[in-house]
Every structure is written in C-alpha cells, then in structure tokens.
Design an enzyme around this catalytic site. Structure first.
Site, PDB file in Angstrom:
ATOM      1  N   GLY A  48      -6.766  13.268  15.255  1.00 24.52           N
ATOM      2  CA  GLY A  48      -8.276  11.664  14.301  1.00 24.52           C
ATOM      3  C   GLY A  48      -8.846  10.786  15.820  1.00 24.52           C
ATOM      4  O   GLY A  48     -10.202  10.377  15.735  1.00 24.52           O
ATOM      5  N   ASP A 103      -6.589   6.265  15.797  1.00 26.36           N
ATOM      6  CA  ASP A 103      -8.174   6.487  15.448  1.00 26.36           C
ATOM      7  C   ASP A 103      -7.550   5.155  14.211  1.00 26.36           C
ATOM      8  O   ASP A 103      -8.309   4.200  13.882  1.00 26.36           O
ATOM      9  CB  ASP A 103      -8.142   7.627  14.653  1.00 26.36           C
ATOM     10  CG  ASP A 103      -6.820   8.129  14.068  1.00 26.36           C
ATOM     11  OD1 ASP A 103      -5.657   7.544  13.866  1.00 26.36           O
ATOM     12  OD2 ASP A 103      -7.184   9.348  13.330  1.00 26.36           O
ATOM     13  N   ASP A 106      -1.643   2.861   9.541  1.00 24.48           N
ATOM     14  CA  ASP A 106      -1.621   3.379   8.165  1.00 24.48           C
ATOM     15  C   ASP A 106      -0.465   2.126   8.264  1.00 24.48           C
ATOM     16  O   ASP A 106      -0.421   0.752   8.645  1.00 24.48           O
ATOM     17  CB  ASP A 106      -1.900   4.495   8.246  1.00 24.48           C
ATOM     18  CG  ASP A 106      -1.431   4.142   6.353  1.00 24.48           C
ATOM     19  OD1 ASP A 106      -2.239   3.511   5.866  1.00 24.48           O
ATOM     20  OD2 ASP A 106      -1.145   4.823   5.822  1.00 24.48           O
ATOM     21  N   LYS A 134      -5.324  -1.095   8.568  1.00 21.94           N
ATOM     22  CA  LYS A 134      -4.808  -1.531   7.507  1.00 21.94           C
ATOM     23  C   LYS A 134      -3.755  -2.279   7.877  1.00 21.94           C
ATOM     24  O   LYS A 134      -2.517  -1.331   7.286  1.00 21.94           O
ATOM     25  CB  LYS A 134      -4.307   0.061   6.661  1.00 21.94           C
ATOM     26  CG  LYS A 134      -5.560   1.039   6.540  1.00 21.94           C
ATOM     27  CD  LYS A 134      -5.044   1.492   5.716  1.00 21.94           C
ATOM     28  CE  LYS A 134      -6.654   2.987   5.692  1.00 21.94           C
ATOM     29  NZ  LYS A 134      -6.178   4.532   4.294  1.00 21.94           N
ATOM     30  N   PHE A 155      -9.143   5.256   1.705  1.00 24.55           N
ATOM     31  CA  PHE A 155      -8.738   6.119   2.422  1.00 24.55           C
ATOM     32  C   PHE A 155      -9.888   6.198   2.898  1.00 24.55           C
ATOM     33  O   PHE A 155     -11.251   6.071   2.171  1.00 24.55           O
ATOM     34  CB  PHE A 155      -8.108   7.516   1.487  1.00 24.55           C
ATOM     35  CG  PHE A 155      -7.917   9.114   2.696  1.00 24.55           C
ATOM     36  CD1 PHE A 155      -7.161   8.973   3.168  1.00 24.55           C
ATOM     37  CD2 PHE A 155      -9.384   9.155   2.731  1.00 24.55           C
ATOM     38  CE1 PHE A 155      -6.923   9.979   3.775  1.00 24.55           C
ATOM     39  CE2 PHE A 155      -9.363  10.610   2.907  1.00 24.55           C
ATOM     40  CZ  PHE A 155      -7.724  11.208   4.331  1.00 24.55           C
ATOM     41  N   VAL A 156      -9.932   6.402   4.503  1.00 31.24           N
ATOM     42  CA  VAL A 156     -11.177   6.645   5.071  1.00 31.24           C
ATOM     43  C   VAL A 156     -11.342   7.194   5.868  1.00 31.24           C
ATOM     44  O   VAL A 156     -10.468   8.579   5.815  1.00 31.24           O
ATOM     45  CB  VAL A 156     -11.404   5.361   6.239  1.00 31.24           C
ATOM     46  CG1 VAL A 156     -11.870   4.040   5.119  1.00 31.24           C
ATOM     47  CG2 VAL A 156     -10.220   5.432   6.257  1.00 31.24           C
ATOM     48  N   ASP A 162     -10.559  12.670   9.562  1.00 27.33           N
ATOM     49  CA  ASP A 162     -11.123  13.839   8.139  1.00 27.33           C
ATOM     50  C   ASP A 162     -10.287  13.494   6.907  1.00 27.33           C
ATOM     51  O   ASP A 162      -9.302  13.006   7.167  1.00 27.33           O
ATOM     52  CB  ASP A 162      -9.908  15.396   8.341  1.00 27.33           C
ATOM     53  CG  ASP A 162      -9.027  15.373   8.389  1.00 27.33           C
ATOM     54  OD1 ASP A 162      -7.770  13.486   8.847  1.00 27.33           O
ATOM     55  OD2 ASP A 162      -8.452  16.445   8.217  1.00 27.33           O
ATOM     56  N   ARG A 168     -14.667  14.959  10.048  1.00 26.21           N
ATOM     57  CA  ARG A 168     -14.629  14.348  11.636  1.00 26.21           C
ATOM     58  C   ARG A 168     -15.948  14.627  12.489  1.00 26.21           C
ATOM     59  O   ARG A 168     -16.190  13.204  13.254  1.00 26.21           O
ATOM     60  CB  ARG A 168     -13.954  15.240  12.184  1.00 26.21           C
ATOM     61  CG  ARG A 168     -12.790  15.119  11.419  1.00 26.21           C
ATOM     62  CD  ARG A 168     -11.476  16.082  13.075  1.00 26.21           C
ATOM     63  NE  ARG A 168     -10.396  16.364  11.855  1.00 26.21           N
ATOM     64  CZ  ARG A 168      -9.534  15.690  11.672  1.00 26.21           C
ATOM     65  NH1 ARG A 168      -8.912  14.387  12.360  1.00 26.21           N
ATOM     66  NH2 ARG A 168      -7.852  16.538  11.890  1.00 26.21           N
TER      67      ARG A 168
HETATM   68  P1  5GP Z   1       1.149   5.597  10.082  1.00 31.19           P
HETATM   69  O1  5GP Z   1       1.528   6.690  10.606  1.00 31.19           O
HETATM   70  O2  5GP Z   1       0.146   4.561  10.541  1.00 31.19           O
HETATM   71  O3  5GP Z   1       1.074   5.657   8.343  1.00 31.19           O
HETATM   72  O4  5GP Z   1      -0.338   6.772   9.731  1.00 31.19           O
HETATM   73  C1  5GP Z   1      -1.157   7.597  10.802  1.00 31.19           C
HETATM   74  C2  5GP Z   1      -2.026   8.591  10.572  1.00 31.19           C
HETATM   75  O5  5GP Z   1      -2.551   8.326   9.178  1.00 31.19           O
HETATM   76  C3  5GP Z   1      -3.446   8.180  11.625  1.00 31.19           C
HETATM   77  O6  5GP Z   1      -3.009   8.557  12.691  1.00 31.19           O
HETATM   78  C4  5GP Z   1      -4.202   9.405  10.378  1.00 31.19           C
HETATM   79  O7  5GP Z   1      -4.240  10.851  10.962  1.00 31.19           O
HETATM   80  C5  5GP Z   1      -3.316   8.840   9.293  1.00 31.19           C
HETATM   81  N1  5GP Z   1      -3.948   8.551   8.199  1.00 31.19           N
HETATM   82  C6  5GP Z   1      -3.853   6.621   7.275  1.00 31.19           C
HETATM   83  N2  5GP Z   1      -4.620   6.634   7.030  1.00 31.19           N
HETATM   84  C7  5GP Z   1      -5.755   7.253   7.180  1.00 31.19           C
HETATM   85  C8  5GP Z   1      -6.971   7.047   6.504  1.00 31.19           C
HETATM   86  O8  5GP Z   1      -7.935   6.287   5.440  1.00 31.19           O
HETATM   87  N3  5GP Z   1      -8.096   8.385   6.608  1.00 31.19           N
HETATM   88  C9  5GP Z   1      -6.984   9.039   7.317  1.00 31.19           C
HETATM   89  N4  5GP Z   1      -8.556  10.227   7.468  1.00 31.19           N
HETATM   90  N5  5GP Z   1      -6.110   9.403   7.610  1.00 31.19           N
HETATM   91  C10 5GP Z   1      -5.881   8.717   7.782  1.00 31.19           C
END
Ligand code: 5GP
Length: 177
Positions: A48, A103, A106, A134, A155-156, A162, A168
């Site tokens: 990402g 990127d 979350d 987020k 979700f974005v 993607d 992407r």
């Molecule tokens: P975390 O481990 O912080 O929960 O998530 C990180 C990964 O989840 C990011 O690098 C991304 O790949 C994916 N992700 C989390 N939220 C989103 C979102 O809103 N859109 C997309 N496309 N990927 C997300």
C-alpha cells in the site's frame, strides 16, 4: 470527482490529489528539518505505501536511503499473538535513524507486531510516517511521528490502497459510499 466502482462497491472522493500532494510536501519539509544532519533509512511497507513513499521521497533534501519490504504475518505456535516476518529487509539497522513508511495505521496491530523486530537490531532512532491514521480504530496504541490525515473509521481506497486488488492506481483517496 465522480464516484468510482470497484468490484461490487462504490466509493466517493474523500481526499483530492492536490490535498494529498500538499500534505506530503509538508511532511517532507518537517522530516527535512528534523533529520537535517542525519542520513535516515526509510523502510516502506508494501504494497500500500508505494505511492506515498515515492512522492514523499521526491521532496526530501536530506541524504536518505529507502528500502521496500513486505510483511507476512502468521499465527505463532505460542499464544503470544501473530508473528510478523519481513521479506526484503537485508540492511543492517544498527545505529541507523529509521523511518517506517506506512499507507495507513488502522488497529495498529501490524506495526505493533513488527516494531520489536526492528528494535531488536538497535537502531539509533525509530519513527513512523503514515499517510493515513484511523484513531477510532486503535487497538494497539503506537506513537506516530508523521501523520498525513487522521480519518474516520471507514474503508478507503486509492493512492496505493486497494479493495481486493483494485484501486491502487487512483490519484485520489476514496471512501466507501
Ligand atoms: P492495522 O494492522 O493497523 O490494523 O492495519 C494496517 C493495514 O491494514 C494497512 O497497511 C492496510 O493494508 C490495511 N488497511 C487498514 N485500513 C484500511 C482501509 O481503510 N483501506 C485499505 N485499502 N486498507 C486498509
């Protein structure tokens, strides 16, 4: 910008190309100032972050290096949670000033699981630059030093992010309608 359809879902424009690019210039200016006399190593996490990393890197004026890695996470044998392995991380991090490029953060789980691996190599410093964050989704709190945009828990897609493989290539960031 018109909404985009990816697979079965429709997404509305959320952040324009111009807004994203302006913010990246600001982040780069801050990094240039913070690392003026250093030679940071950027570690960009695929897939990402490839667009963000490329655009951010173009605006750097400090001596900087970059490498791209992929994280693979799997359930370990112990109950201590997921184990994260980094594919492509062959640099020696000892004594280096590291900036991780993400990127989006979350829940924070990915970096929470990965940071100890990096800290183990005793870098001089370790910071995180994430284009998106987020805050409402946080489950694993992290200190994020450079954040482009704090966004709602929706979700974005676009600008490297993607939805099931698509989106992407979009220059803007879109939010699930
Ligand atoms: P975390 O481990 O912080 O929960 O998530 C990180 C990964 O989840 C990011 O690098 C991304 O790949 C994916 N992700 C989390 N939220 C989103 C979102 O809103 N859109 C997309 N496309 N990927 C997300």
């Amino acid at each position: 910008m018109a909404p985009v359809k990816l697979h079965d879902k429709t997404f509305d424009t959320y952040l324009s190309e111009e807004v994203i690019q302006e913010k990246i210039k600001e982040l780069a200016a801050q990094i240039n100032s913070d690392y003026a006399d250093k030679k940071p190593l950027f570690i960009a996490i695929l897939n990402g972050s490839f667009m963000f990393a490329a655009d951010l890197f173009k605006h750097l004026t400090v001596d900087a290096e970059i490498c791209f890695i992929k994280l693979a996470s799997y359930k370990g044998m112990k109950s201590s949670g997921n184990v994260v392995t980094a594919i492509g991380l062959d640099q020696d991090l000892f004594g280096r000033d590291i900036i991780i490029v993400e990127d989006i953060v979350d829940t924070g789980k990915t970096l929470h699981n990965f940071l100890p691996k990096l800290e183990h190599q005793q870098p001089a410093s370790l910071r995180i630059a994430s284009l998106l964050h987020k805050p409402d989704a946080t489950e694993f709190p992290l200190e994020l030093h450079y954040v482009g945009f704090s966004i709602p828990n929706k979700f974005v897609v676009g600008y490297g992010l993607d939805y099931d493989g698509l989106g992407r290539n979009l220059k803007e960031i879109y939010q699930l309608a």
